[in-house]
Design a protein around this motif. Structure first.
Motif, PDB file in Angstrom:
ATOM      1  N   LEU A 215      75.030  14.000  57.881  1.00 47.51           N
ATOM      2  CA  LEU A 215      73.855  13.608  58.652  1.00 47.51           C
ATOM      3  C   LEU A 215      73.930  12.157  59.108  1.00 47.51           C
ATOM      4  CD1 LEU A 215      70.866  15.479  56.965  1.00 47.51           C
ATOM      5  CD2 LEU A 215      72.367  16.174  58.832  1.00 47.51           C
ATOM      6  N   LYS A 216      74.518  11.304  58.300  1.00 51.76           N
ATOM      7  CA  LYS A 216      74.732   9.927  58.758  1.00 51.76           C
ATOM      8  C   LYS A 216      75.597   9.916  60.013  1.00 51.76           C
ATOM      9  CE  LYS A 216      74.331   7.186  54.485  1.00 51.76           C
ATOM     10  NZ  LYS A 216      75.098   6.365  53.506  1.00 51.76           N
ATOM     11  N   GLY A 217      76.567  10.828  60.046  1.00 52.54           N
ATOM     12  CA  GLY A 217      77.487  10.886  61.172  1.00 52.54           C
ATOM     13  C   GLY A 217      76.846  11.275  62.483  1.00 52.54           C
ATOM     14  N   ILE A 218      75.683  11.922  62.441  1.00 46.06           N
ATOM     15  CA  ILE A 218      74.991  12.284  63.688  1.00 46.06           C
ATOM     16  C   ILE A 218      73.735  11.440  63.899  1.00 46.06           C
ATOM     17  CG2 ILE A 218      75.919  14.627  63.708  1.00 46.06           C
ATOM     18  CD1 ILE A 218      73.193  15.620  62.725  1.00 46.06           C
ATOM     19  N   GLY A 219      73.607  10.370  63.114  1.00 43.30           N
ATOM     20  CA  GLY A 219      72.550   9.400  63.388  1.00 43.30           C
ATOM     21  C   GLY A 219      71.254   9.570  62.630  1.00 43.30           C
ATOM     22  N   ALA A 220      71.222  10.429  61.601  1.00 46.64           N
ATOM     23  CA  ALA A 220      69.990  10.579  60.817  1.00 46.64           C
ATOM     24  C   ALA A 220      69.666   9.274  60.095  1.00 46.64           C
ATOM     25  CB  ALA A 220      70.135  11.717  59.818  1.00 46.64           C
ATOM     26  N   THR A 221      68.378   8.961  59.996  1.00 45.96           N
ATOM     27  CA  THR A 221      67.944   7.695  59.396  1.00 45.96           C
ATOM     28  C   THR A 221      67.536   7.866  57.942  1.00 45.96           C
ATOM     29  OG1 THR A 221      67.151   6.961  61.559  1.00 45.96           O
ATOM     30  CG2 THR A 221      66.353   5.756  59.642  1.00 45.96           C
ATOM     31  N   HIS A 222      66.658   8.808  57.670  1.00 46.08           N
ATOM     32  CA  HIS A 222      66.131   9.009  56.318  1.00 46.08           C
ATOM     33  C   HIS A 222      66.776  10.251  55.704  1.00 46.08           C
ATOM     34  CE1 HIS A 222      63.077   5.979  57.169  1.00 46.08           C
ATOM     35  NE2 HIS A 222      62.852   6.608  58.313  1.00 46.08           N
ATOM     36  N   ILE A 223      67.656  10.043  54.726  1.00 47.01           N
ATOM     37  CA  ILE A 223      68.369  11.144  54.082  1.00 47.01           C
ATOM     38  C   ILE A 223      68.248  10.965  52.576  1.00 47.01           C
ATOM     39  CG2 ILE A 223      70.524  12.451  53.984  1.00 47.01           C
ATOM     40  CD1 ILE A 223      71.477  10.665  56.375  1.00 47.01           C
ATOM     41  N   VAL A 224      67.790  11.994  51.878  1.00 42.26           N
ATOM     42  CA  VAL A 224      67.677  11.928  50.418  1.00 42.26           C
ATOM     43  C   VAL A 224      68.406  13.116  49.807  1.00 42.26           C
ATOM     44  CG1 VAL A 224      65.570  10.561  50.322  1.00 42.26           C
ATOM     45  CG2 VAL A 224      65.400  13.033  50.546  1.00 42.26           C
ATOM     46  N   ASN A 225      69.072  12.848  48.699  1.00 41.71           N
ATOM     47  CA  ASN A 225      69.899  13.840  48.022  1.00 41.71           C
ATOM     48  C   ASN A 225      69.130  14.394  46.828  1.00 41.71           C
ATOM     49  OD1 ASN A 225      71.814  15.291  46.621  1.00 41.71           O
ATOM     50  ND2 ASN A 225      73.326  13.648  46.519  1.00 41.71           N
ATOM     51  N   SER A 226      68.810  15.680  46.862  1.00 41.13           N
ATOM     52  CA  SER A 226      68.027  16.290  45.782  1.00 41.13           C
ATOM     53  C   SER A 226      68.798  16.341  44.469  1.00 41.13           C
ATOM     54  CB  SER A 226      67.579  17.701  46.172  1.00 41.13           C
ATOM     55  OG  SER A 226      68.702  18.546  46.388  1.00 41.13           O
ATOM     56  N   GLY A 227      70.113  16.111  44.522  1.00 37.79           N
ATOM     57  CA  GLY A 227      70.909  16.095  43.308  1.00 37.79           C
ATOM     58  C   GLY A 227      70.988  14.737  42.645  1.00 37.79           C
ATOM     59  N   ALA A 228      70.420  13.707  43.264  1.00 38.70           N
ATOM     60  CA  ALA A 228      70.480  12.357  42.706  1.00 38.70           C
ATOM     61  C   ALA A 228      69.453  12.188  41.592  1.00 38.70           C
ATOM     62  CB  ALA A 228      70.239  11.326  43.798  1.00 38.70           C
ATOM     63  N   ASP A 229      69.770  11.333  40.627  1.00 40.47           N
ATOM     64  CA  ASP A 229      68.856  11.086  39.500  1.00 40.47           C
ATOM     65  C   ASP A 229      67.527  10.502  39.975  1.00 40.47           C
ATOM     66  OD1 ASP A 229      70.751  12.031  37.738  1.00 40.47           O
ATOM     67  OD2 ASP A 229      71.543  10.036  37.256  1.00 40.47           O
ATOM     68  N   ASP A 230      67.569   9.711  41.033  1.00 43.41           N
ATOM     69  CA  ASP A 230      66.348   9.070  41.534  1.00 43.41           C
ATOM     70  C   ASP A 230      65.827   9.754  42.791  1.00 43.41           C
ATOM     71  OD1 ASP A 230      68.421   8.330  43.195  1.00 43.41           O
ATOM     72  OD2 ASP A 230      67.761   6.236  43.402  1.00 43.41           O
ATOM     73  N   PHE A 231      66.060  11.078  42.880  1.00 45.49           N
ATOM     74  CA  PHE A 231      65.643  11.827  44.073  1.00 45.49           C
ATOM     75  C   PHE A 231      64.172  11.638  44.385  1.00 45.49           C
ATOM     76  CE2 PHE A 231      63.646  15.984  45.333  1.00 45.49           C
ATOM     77  CZ  PHE A 231      63.883  15.860  46.693  1.00 45.49           C
ATOM     78  N   VAL A 232      63.305  11.817  43.404  1.00 43.90           N
ATOM     79  CA  VAL A 232      61.866  11.730  43.653  1.00 43.90           C
ATOM     80  C   VAL A 232      61.489  10.335  44.159  1.00 43.90           C
ATOM     81  CG1 VAL A 232      59.580  11.831  42.598  1.00 43.90           C
ATOM     82  CG2 VAL A 232      61.295  13.562  42.022  1.00 43.90           C
ATOM     83  N   GLU A 233      62.081   9.313  43.587  1.00 47.60           N
ATOM     84  CA  GLU A 233      61.804   7.949  44.028  1.00 47.60           C
ATOM     85  C   GLU A 233      62.281   7.726  45.469  1.00 47.60           C
ATOM     86  OE1 GLU A 233      63.176   8.780  41.172  1.00 47.60           O
ATOM     87  OE2 GLU A 233      61.707   8.105  39.683  1.00 47.60           O
ATOM     88  N   GLN A 234      63.489   8.254  45.784  1.00 46.78           N
ATOM     89  CA  GLN A 234      64.009   8.143  47.144  1.00 46.78           C
ATOM     90  C   GLN A 234      63.097   8.864  48.136  1.00 46.78           C
ATOM     91  OE1 GLN A 234      68.111   9.048  48.063  1.00 46.78           O
ATOM     92  NE2 GLN A 234      68.733   8.687  45.941  1.00 46.78           N
ATOM     93  N   LEU A 235      62.691  10.066  47.758  1.00 44.99           N
ATOM     94  CA  LEU A 235      61.837  10.871  48.640  1.00 44.99           C
ATOM     95  C   LEU A 235      60.507  10.171  48.874  1.00 44.99           C
ATOM     96  CD1 LEU A 235      61.160  13.465  50.178  1.00 44.99           C
ATOM     97  CD2 LEU A 235      60.507  14.510  48.008  1.00 44.99           C
TER      98      LEU A 235
END
Length: 376
Positions: A215-235
């Motif tokens: 998604l970064k490669g096509i210009g997306a700005t806000h991307i959050v990974n649900s597998g990350a430990d801090d997913f909820v904080e990122q979201l």
């Protein structure tokens, strides 16, 4: 255009009363178009998640086994009791499959609208497209520019119009930004491009670092990974920044829809100037439009009382939107067919190969980045 075979090969899915699924082929008489209909030679048709739902239903595909009938493959699989309960209404009915595709109009009925399509390459929707030919009303076809590759025209309807329906819904319901799950999918990438072009803030939820990079490669700005430990904080941080209060969830089962609502509530409370024991008065809406997870949808009600979780389907949206909106959205799809709405396929298979056990295991896995195209 008139040298047509006498029969048409069609793929069928059948739920038997004894708890068995059977997917097979049948040679049917070549259909004759009525006055308002056209006969389309299918050139390409995608395997979408919505097609898989009809194709295999609630069957346990780990039990799938192959056989033959009249020289053509047959796939059988056991259906557990829960699956049978869910499919009671289709027991005994052999159903044709395939929501959309691209093809060449080879014959038409007498109406001027139908005759005008003869020789044209068209995108079509209306089911029963996993076949060599499809006869359907002319209005269910969308004329494509001369020279359009069948692979580009095959997925003109479901993903493009669904992604556009998300932004139309956002505007109609008074939201200003969106959240989307399974965001690295073909549909998700289309939505990224639409929102960038239309100036709509979009929060993309993916499940791996590799999908973040896509998604970064096509210009997306806000991307959050649900597998990350801090997913909820990122979201939550992304929702604070964008103000998104509308989400579209392709996953369905599990806790993700509830997490989105909870994060929306946290973001909304941060904007409040006075405390309320009922939570924020900001309306938060999540629509479930897919079922990548067939399990229960789990809600931990930590998002106040001003919210809604409901289902979303493209066809009812288009019916409600009216003809003018439908034509406007279709025109945009055609105008941006090889840019915004270009689909990417990892595998091309024949109609008969679609019922090979190894091939089924591949497309039924529903892996991001792997999309199958049937070329009959």
């Amino acid at each position: 255009m008139t040298d047509l075979p006498d029969t048409n090969l069609v793929m069928l899915t059948l739920v038997k009363p004894e708890g068995e699924l059977e997917v097979s082929f049948e040679r049917r008489p070549m259909p004759e178009p009525a006055a308002h209909e056209v006969l389309v030679k299918i050139l390409a048709t995608p395997i979408n998640p919505s097609d898989l739902g009809l194709l295999f239903g609630g069957a346990d595909m780990s039990t799938a086994r192959a056989s033959e009938r009249d020289g053509l493959p047959v796939i059988s699989a056991d259906i557990p009791p829960a699956g049978m309960r869910a499919m009671t209404g289709r027991v005994g009915d052999a159903l044709a499959i395939g929501n959309e595709g691209c093809g060449l109009v080879v014959k038409a009925g007498a109406s001027p609208e139908a005759q005008a399509l003869v020789g044209k390459t068209v995108a079509l929707i209306g089911g029963e497209i996993y076949a060599e030919y499809r006869c359907l009303p002319a209005m269910m076809c969308m004329v494509l520019p001369d020279g359009t590759e069948p692979a580009d025209g095959a997925s003109c309807f479901v993903n493009p119009l669904t992604s556009l329906a998300f932004t139309e819904t956002m505007k109609a319901e008074g939201h200003r930004a969106l959240v989307h799950t399974a965001a690295a999918s073909n549909l998700g990438q289309m939505l990224v491009k639409i929102c960038a072009k239309d100036g709509i803030p979009l929060v993309n939820i993916v499940r791996s670092d590799a999908q973040v990079e896509i998604l970064k490669g096509i210009g997306a700005t806000h991307i959050v990974n649900s597998g990350a430990d801090d997913f909820v904080e990122q979201l939550t941080a992304a929702l604070v920044e964008t103000g998104a209060t509308l989400g579209f969830d392709a996953i369905g089962g599990g806790k993700l829809a509830g997490q989105i609502l909870s994060a929306m509530e946290v973001a909304a409370v941060k904007r409040m100037t006075t405390y309320s024991r009922y939570g924020s008065d900001t309306f938060k809406q999540v629509y479930i439009y897919g079922a990548l997870d067939l399990g229960a949808t789990v809600l931990n009600r930590s998002f106040g009382l001003t919210w809604s979780l409901s289902g979303f389907l493209l066809t009812p949206f288009l019916q409600k939107a009216g003809m003018e909106t439908n034509m406007r959205l279709r025109k945009r799809v055609v105008d941006e067919l090889t840019t915004t709405f270009k689909s990417h396929y990892s595998h091309e298979i024949s109609l008969v190969e679609a019922l090979n056990l190894d091939v089924i295991a591949g497309y039924n896995a529903k892996r991001t980045g792997e999309k199958y195209l049937i070329r009959p």
